[in-house]
Structure formats: C-alpha cells, structure tokens
Design a protein around this motif. Structure first.
Motif, PDB file in Angstrom:
ATOM      1  N   GLN A  39       0.854  -1.188   0.000  1.00  0.00           N
ATOM      2  CA  GLN A  39       0.000   0.000   0.000  1.00  0.00           C
ATOM      3  C   GLN A  39       0.890   1.238   0.000  1.00  0.00           C
ATOM      4  O   GLN A  39       1.576   1.515   0.977  1.00  0.00           O
ATOM      5  CB  GLN A  39      -0.915   0.003   1.219  1.00  0.00           C
ATOM      6  N   CYS A  40       0.834   2.012  -1.118  1.00  0.00           N
ATOM      7  CA  CYS A  40       1.708   3.180  -1.230  1.00  0.00           C
ATOM      8  C   CYS A  40       1.119   4.411  -0.554  1.00  0.00           C
ATOM      9  O   CYS A  40       1.868   5.261  -0.060  1.00  0.00           O
ATOM     10  CB  CYS A  40       1.972   3.492  -2.701  1.00  0.00           C
ATOM     11  N   ASN A  75       7.593  -0.845 -18.276  1.00  0.00           N
ATOM     12  CA  ASN A  75       8.018  -2.219 -18.474  1.00  0.00           C
ATOM     13  C   ASN A  75       8.786  -2.723 -17.251  1.00  0.00           C
ATOM     14  O   ASN A  75       9.586  -1.985 -16.655  1.00  0.00           O
ATOM     15  CB  ASN A  75       8.914  -2.331 -19.717  1.00  0.00           C
ATOM     16  N   THR A  76       8.549  -3.967 -16.900  1.00  0.00           N
ATOM     17  CA  THR A  76       9.201  -4.542 -15.726  1.00  0.00           C
ATOM     18  C   THR A  76       9.342  -6.046 -15.875  1.00  0.00           C
ATOM     19  O   THR A  76       8.517  -6.699 -16.527  1.00  0.00           O
ATOM     20  CB  THR A  76       8.409  -4.234 -14.440  1.00  0.00           C
ATOM     21  N   GLU A  77      10.376  -6.581 -15.263  1.00  0.00           N
ATOM     22  CA  GLU A  77      10.576  -8.023 -15.264  1.00  0.00           C
ATOM     23  C   GLU A  77       9.592  -8.728 -14.320  1.00  0.00           C
ATOM     24  O   GLU A  77       9.449  -9.947 -14.374  1.00  0.00           O
ATOM     25  CB  GLU A  77      12.009  -8.349 -14.838  1.00  0.00           C
ATOM     26  N   TYR A  78       8.920  -7.978 -13.484  1.00  0.00           N
ATOM     27  CA  TYR A  78       7.972  -8.548 -12.524  1.00  0.00           C
ATOM     28  C   TYR A  78       6.533  -8.501 -13.035  1.00  0.00           C
ATOM     29  O   TYR A  78       5.587  -8.663 -12.267  1.00  0.00           O
ATOM     30  CB  TYR A  78       8.057  -7.789 -11.194  1.00  0.00           C
ATOM     31  N   ALA A  79       6.337  -8.265 -14.334  1.00  0.00           N
ATOM     32  CA  ALA A  79       4.988  -8.130 -14.879  1.00  0.00           C
ATOM     33  C   ALA A  79       4.158  -9.393 -14.691  1.00  0.00           C
ATOM     34  O   ALA A  79       2.932  -9.326 -14.532  1.00  0.00           O
ATOM     35  CB  ALA A  79       5.068  -7.765 -16.364  1.00  0.00           C
ATOM     36  N   ASN A  80       4.811 -10.578 -14.691  1.00  0.00           N
ATOM     37  CA  ASN A  80       4.062 -11.827 -14.556  1.00  0.00           C
ATOM     38  C   ASN A  80       3.793 -12.200 -13.105  1.00  0.00           C
ATOM     39  O   ASN A  80       3.126 -13.195 -12.835  1.00  0.00           O
ATOM     40  CB  ASN A  80       4.832 -12.964 -15.238  1.00  0.00           C
ATOM     41  N   ARG A  81       4.299 -11.374 -12.139  1.00  0.00           N
ATOM     42  CA  ARG A  81       4.069 -11.689 -10.725  1.00  0.00           C
ATOM     43  C   ARG A  81       3.531 -10.507  -9.940  1.00  0.00           C
ATOM     44  O   ARG A  81       3.373 -10.603  -8.719  1.00  0.00           O
ATOM     45  CB  ARG A  81       5.370 -12.173 -10.064  1.00  0.00           C
ATOM     46  N   THR A  82       3.242  -9.403 -10.604  1.00  0.00           N
ATOM     47  CA  THR A  82       2.729  -8.221  -9.905  1.00  0.00           C
ATOM     48  C   THR A  82       1.571  -7.604 -10.685  1.00  0.00           C
ATOM     49  O   THR A  82       1.476  -7.750 -11.912  1.00  0.00           O
ATOM     50  CB  THR A  82       3.832  -7.162  -9.724  1.00  0.00           C
ATOM     51  N   TYR A  83       0.701  -6.933  -9.923  1.00  0.00           N
ATOM     52  CA  TYR A  83      -0.416  -6.206 -10.532  1.00  0.00           C
ATOM     53  C   TYR A  83      -0.575  -4.885  -9.798  1.00  0.00           C
ATOM     54  O   TYR A  83      -0.627  -4.839  -8.563  1.00  0.00           O
ATOM     55  CB  TYR A  83      -1.704  -7.018 -10.442  1.00  0.00           C
ATOM     56  N   THR A  87      -5.825   3.220  -8.816  1.00  0.00           N
ATOM     57  CA  THR A  87      -6.901   3.900  -8.083  1.00  0.00           C
ATOM     58  C   THR A  87      -6.800   3.641  -6.580  1.00  0.00           C
ATOM     59  O   THR A  87      -7.203   4.494  -5.775  1.00  0.00           O
ATOM     60  CB  THR A  87      -8.273   3.432  -8.597  1.00  0.00           C
ATOM     61  N   GLN A  88      -6.272   2.495  -6.194  1.00  0.00           N
ATOM     62  CA  GLN A  88      -6.102   2.169  -4.779  1.00  0.00           C
ATOM     63  C   GLN A  88      -4.675   2.412  -4.289  1.00  0.00           C
ATOM     64  O   GLN A  88      -4.387   2.240  -3.106  1.00  0.00           O
ATOM     65  CB  GLN A  88      -6.466   0.694  -4.539  1.00  0.00           C
ATOM     66  N   ARG A  89      -3.789   2.783  -5.201  1.00  0.00           N
ATOM     67  CA  ARG A  89      -2.378   3.031  -4.867  1.00  0.00           C
ATOM     68  C   ARG A  89      -1.725   1.781  -4.269  1.00  0.00           C
ATOM     69  O   ARG A  89      -1.001   1.843  -3.284  1.00  0.00           O
ATOM     70  CB  ARG A  89      -2.215   4.187  -3.895  1.00  0.00           C
ATOM     71  N   THR A  90      -1.995   0.650  -4.880  1.00  0.00           N
ATOM     72  CA  THR A  90      -1.465  -0.622  -4.352  1.00  0.00           C
ATOM     73  C   THR A  90      -0.764  -1.406  -5.460  1.00  0.00           C
ATOM     74  O   THR A  90      -1.001  -1.190  -6.656  1.00  0.00           O
ATOM     75  CB  THR A  90      -2.585  -1.496  -3.766  1.00  0.00           C
ATOM     76  N   MET A  91       0.081  -2.317  -5.030  1.00  0.00           N
ATOM     77  CA  MET A  91       0.707  -3.294  -5.918  1.00  0.00           C
ATOM     78  C   MET A  91       0.638  -4.659  -5.241  1.00  0.00           C
ATOM     79  O   MET A  91       1.067  -4.820  -4.088  1.00  0.00           O
ATOM     80  CB  MET A  91       2.171  -2.949  -6.214  1.00  0.00           C
ATOM     81  N   LYS A  92       0.097  -5.629  -5.932  1.00  0.00           N
ATOM     82  CA  LYS A  92       0.012  -6.990  -5.417  1.00  0.00           C
ATOM     83  C   LYS A  92       1.114  -7.840  -6.036  1.00  0.00           C
ATOM     84  O   LYS A  92       1.324  -7.795  -7.258  1.00  0.00           O
ATOM     85  CB  LYS A  92      -1.356  -7.602  -5.716  1.00  0.00           C
ATOM     86  N   MET A  93       1.800  -8.585  -5.194  1.00  0.00           N
ATOM     87  CA  MET A  93       2.843  -9.516  -5.657  1.00  0.00           C
ATOM     88  C   MET A  93       2.470 -10.920  -5.188  1.00  0.00           C
ATOM     89  O   MET A  93       2.115 -11.114  -4.024  1.00  0.00           O
ATOM     90  CB  MET A  93       4.217  -9.121  -5.094  1.00  0.00           C
ATOM     91  N   TRP A  94       2.559 -11.895  -6.081  1.00  0.00           N
ATOM     92  CA  TRP A  94       2.225 -13.275  -5.735  1.00  0.00           C
ATOM     93  C   TRP A  94       3.380 -14.209  -6.103  1.00  0.00           C
ATOM     94  O   TRP A  94       4.403 -13.775  -6.616  1.00  0.00           O
ATOM     95  CB  TRP A  94       0.931 -13.719  -6.411  1.00  0.00           C
ATOM     96  N   ASP A  95       3.168 -15.479  -5.826  1.00  0.00           N
ATOM     97  CA  ASP A  95       4.226 -16.484  -6.011  1.00  0.00           C
ATOM     98  C   ASP A  95       5.508 -16.033  -5.307  1.00  0.00           C
ATOM     99  O   ASP A  95       6.605 -16.021  -5.881  1.00  0.00           O
ATOM    100  CB  ASP A  95       4.484 -16.736  -7.497  1.00  0.00           C
TER     101      ASP A  95
END
Length: 276
Positions: A39-40, A75-83, A87-95
């Motif tokens: 949460q930013c 562009n980012t190398e984490y595109a397949n593991r982050t979203y 609008t919510q100022r958030t970034m989700k990381m999985w795996d």
C-alpha cells in the motif's frame, strides 16, 4: 528559562525523529508461494500522475519492481508476478520467494515522502521425520525436516527431562534454486537406567510425533529343562559305559609267565638231547 525550554524542545525532537522513522517503515509478512499487497498511500482524493515501487539493492542502481504512469506504460521483469491498481495506490505480488525478502520503497507523485515497506518471507517446514536406533545402553535419535525458510534449528523435547543426552550431529542444506532449507540433527541418549523416554522434536512451528526410546539389552539364553535332563542322561551313559569297559579290562586273565618260561626250557632241553 528560555535556554531550558530550547533544550527540552531539542531533546523532544531527538526522541521523536527515531520514532517517526520507525513508523515510516511498514512490515509486511508473506509466505513462500503466497501473495502480499503493498500500500503506497491511503489518500485517494488527489489526482495521481504516477507512482512506482523499487528495491534499494544499492544506492546507485535501485531495482524497479512495478508502478503506474498516467501518460506512458512501464516495463518490468515482474509483470508476470505483480499487478498495479493505481486507483487504490497498491501493488500486489504473488508467487512469493525467499529472494523477494527485503526493503521496498514506494514513490508517489502526490507526496514528497517515500513509503518504506519491509517484506519478510517465511515457509513452513515439513513435519519432522524421526528415526530411533537402539544399541546396548545407547539410543540414537535423528530428526530431519525440509522446505522451510528462514533457517531454523532443531529443538529437542525429551520427556521426562533427560540430562544424559548430547547432540552428535547437526547440519543444514540450502537449495541453490528455491533457497529453502533442510535441517537435520541427531542426539545420543544414555538410557542405561532402563526408563522409557518419550522424545520428539520441532523445527519452527512443525512438531514431530512422540517416539519411545528404550535400550536394547542382551537377553540371557533360554534354558530348557528337558534339554538339561537329556544332557545329564547322556553324560551318565557315557560315564557308565566307560566304567564297564574299565571293569572288564581289569578282570581279564593275565598270562602265566612262569609256566611259559618252564615250557620253553623243556623244549630247549629236548632239542639239545636230539642226536645229530
């Protein structure tokens, strides 16, 4: 009085600054294979131009993770593991992986201050496997567990409290790809008292089943009364046979040496009287 007031204010700020710095860093907990949300900002009213999250791997070249820009794609190398949800100022990381652990910084256009987040990654160890080997007055117990993070030590739980035991081996292995740990520990218990010992081990929050440790002793040979009687009878028969043979040998007639000598003399005399 004014000087005292200035000193008090200075001391107040010296104490307040470390507290503010501690509050600026948020701790996030995640499990290997799971997900976590960064949460930013909680202020969603201002118009957002951009925000991004990076890792300060080193001061000169930080590692860009992901973010949002209102006029251009990122562009980012984490595109397949982050979203990113701007609008919510958030970034989700999985795996999540152990390599994701560390400090993250969020920079946002609506604030001059950066938000710091410390990510801690854990992985549950497998249920420990316990093996028990008994030999004479010694009980060797081995505990092993794997696929955990971070590294944990094996904790032994002997019941009741046993003082006559020692660790004879302790080792760990870190998988170079997954970065997960496998740990192993062996203890030697002196159980000459013959007391049954319930023992278990734990690695992190994983507990083994209880195992009973007993010392194996050399059992005395089984004595069969029938075999003893038969052995005694056989010995008596051998002694009896030996006695009979000895008796017969003593009672047998002995040669008459005097008679044989007289007969031999008569034969010699007759032979000498025979004419030529």
């Amino acid at each position: 009085m004014a000087n005292h007031a200035l000193v008090c204010h200075a001391l107040f700020f010296l104490v307040l600054i470390p507290l503010l710095e501690c509050q600026d860093t948020t701790t996030l907990l995640g499990e290997v294979g799971g997900a976590v949300t960064f949460q930013c900002s909680s202020d969603l009213s201002n118009t957002l131009k951009w925000f991004y999250i990076q890792r300060p791997v080193n001061e000169s070249v930080p590692e860009f993770i992901n973010g949002y820009h209102s006029t251009k794609p990122l562009n980012t190398e984490y595109a397949n593991r982050t979203y990113v949800n701007h609008t919510q100022r958030t970034m989700k990381m999985w795996d999540l992986r152990p390599s994701d652990e560390g400090l993250y910084e969020c920079h946002i256009s609506t604030s001059k201050n950066k938000v710091k987040m410390q990510l801690q990654v854990t992985a549950h160890y497998s249920i420990p496997n316990v093996t028990v080997t008994n030999e004479n007055n010694t009980c060797l117990v081995t505990c092993s567990s794997s696929h955990g993070y971070p590294r944990k030590e094996v904790k032994w739980r002997p019941f009741p409290n046993q003082t006559q035991w020692r660790i004879v081996d302790s080792s760990d292995y870190k998988d170079p790809v997954s970065l997960l740990f496998s740990v192993n520990s062996s203890i030697e218990i002196n159980c000459s008292s013959g007391q049954l010992i319930n023992i278990s081990c734990a690695v992190g929050d994983a507990f083994s089943l209880k195992h009973i440790c007993t010392c194996s002793t050399v059992d005395p040979p089984n004595i069969n009364p029938i075999a003893i009687v038969l052995s005694c009878i056989a010995i008596l028969c051998v002694l009896a046979c030996g006695s009979v043979l000895w008796y017969r040998k003593c009672k047998s007639p002995t040669p008459n040496n005097d008679v044989d000598l007289k007969e031999n003399q008569e034969v010699i005399q007759l032979t000498s009287n025979t004419p030529d």
